[in-house]
Design an enzyme around this catalytic site. Structure first.
Site, PDB file in Angstrom:
ATOM      1  CB  CYS A   1       3.003  43.013  24.855  1.00 29.85           C
ATOM      2  SG  CYS A   1       4.090  41.991  25.866  1.00 29.85           S
TER       3      CYS A   1
ATOM      4  CG  HIS B   1       0.617  39.291  26.410  1.00 29.85           C
ATOM      5  ND1 HIS B   1       1.145  40.088  25.416  1.00 29.85           N
ATOM      6  CD2 HIS B   1      -0.741  39.395  26.279  1.00 29.85           C
ATOM      7  CE1 HIS B   1       0.161  40.647  24.726  1.00 29.85           C
ATOM      8  NE2 HIS B   1      -0.987  40.245  25.228  1.00 29.85           N
TER       9      HIS B   1
END
Length: 361
Positions: free
Chosen positions: A79, A280
């Protein structure tokens, strides 16, 4: 030949003086080096941090269709790489698009050009410090260079100008290698970033601890070092401004390196608020190039995009600086959205209106 048919690639010309034909701003080919030696491959993977990349990293850079400007992340892990490229892609769109609406509803041609801009910027201007970029290319387009044993097929292609790199990213083999959805574009960008910056530069000049510095950490996630390498061109471990010294003159100083300058894209984190960091990475942006992010006196319209969320609806947030809702005392209370709290590290005491979208906690 059908575009989906596999091709073999045996490397660009070693002759920097030759050119590719055409009157469309063609640039000389890069200089191709020898394939990685066993020692080179081991040094590269020692900085990557794992002897074999997780299968979740095996994808290229491509648009999903959920939002016209949005890259797609297939599964958890890379990510940080995709979000960083997404941020620079949006920055390129702001420079190229004629209006805010054209950013939000960008066409195929414009978003492709912006993606190439983003890849060139993180490689040449950031990791390469505006002086060079090295793209590690496999000797065959069918190669899957995910492990220590398989990356010896990689050959360094040296680019010495931004224009040269930007031109060739839109040519075969580079376009196919990086942009094939089921290919290895993300691993190849990772290797190329490390090779461009230099293994020794990362280990000896960037890392707080040369013995533990890695681009991929626990559970196959991007480390802060990798995100910083893409955003500011240095694989620093920290997100505070400048440097900090720990210890004393008597016992010796431990110098921790933070962000040396304001980057072309910003970075918001809960690290400084909570002394921890989420794993994330996503993107917040304004489609209005005229917005001053330091203006704390008027409402700011932001869009939130998560490349992993299959986000079919646009999420628009209205940020009102210095107007903390009355039921909050700090804005960082438990139960507040992580995104709201990240926003308040930039705009102090802000209220955040999700404009009818479900709040992402």
């Amino acid at each position: 030949m059908d575009d989906d048919e596999p091709r073999r690639f045996f490397g660009p010309s070693r002759d920097l003086g030759s050119t590719i034909g055409g009157g469309d701003g063609a640039q000389p080919p890069p200089r191709l080096g020898d394939p990685l030696s066993a020692a080179d491959a081991e040094a590269l993977m020692s900085i990557v941090g794992q002897p074999e990349l997780p299968e979740s990293w095996k994808q290229g850079f491509f648009f999903a269709g959920y939002q016209s400007y949005g890259l797609q992340q297939v599964s958890g892990g890379p990510c940080g790489v995709i979000a960083a490229v997404q941020a620079f892609l949006l920055r390129a769109l702001l420079q190229r698009a004629p209006s805010a609406a054209a950013v939000l509803e960008v066409d195929e041609k414009l978003r492709h050009e912006a993606l190439l801009d983003a890849l060139a910027e993180v490689l040449f201007r950031n990791a390469g410090d505006g002086k060079k970029a090295v793209v590690l290319v496999p000797s065959s387009s069918a190669a899957v260079p995910l492990s220590l044993s398989s990356i010896r097929c990689l050959q360094p292609a040296l680019f010495t100008s931004y224009e040269q790199l930007r031109y060739h990213l839109n040519q075969r083999p580079y376009r196919d290698l990086l942009l094939n959805p089921s290919g290895c574009g993300i691993p190849l960008l990772l290797y190329s970033l490390v090779w461009t910056r230099g293994v020794e530069s990362i280990r000896e000049r960037d890392a707080d601890d040369p013995k533990t510095c890695a681009m991929i950490g626990a559970h196959g996630y991007c480390t802060q070092e990798l995100v910083n390498l893409m955003v500011i061109g240095k694989a620093y471990s920290n997100v505070f401004d400048g440097t900090k010294r720990l210890g004393s003159a008597k016992d010796g100083w431990c110098v921790l390196q933070g962000v040396p300058r304001r980057g072309n894209v910003g970075f918001l984190s809960l690290f400084e608020a909570f002394k921890c960091i989420e794993s994330h990475y996503t993107v917040l942006f304004s489609p209005d190039a005229g917005v001053d992010p330091q203006d704390a006196n008027r409402a700011i319209e932001l869009y939130y995009f998560d490349q992993l969320a299959r986000q079919s609806d646009q999420i628009r947030l209205t940020v009102l600086p210095r107007q903390l809702p009355s039921h909050l005392s700090t804005g960082f209370e438990d139960g507040e959205s992580m995104i709201d709290r990240c926003i308040r590290t930039k705009w102090k005491d802000a209220s955040v209106d999700w404009n009818g979208s479900d709040v992402i906690l």
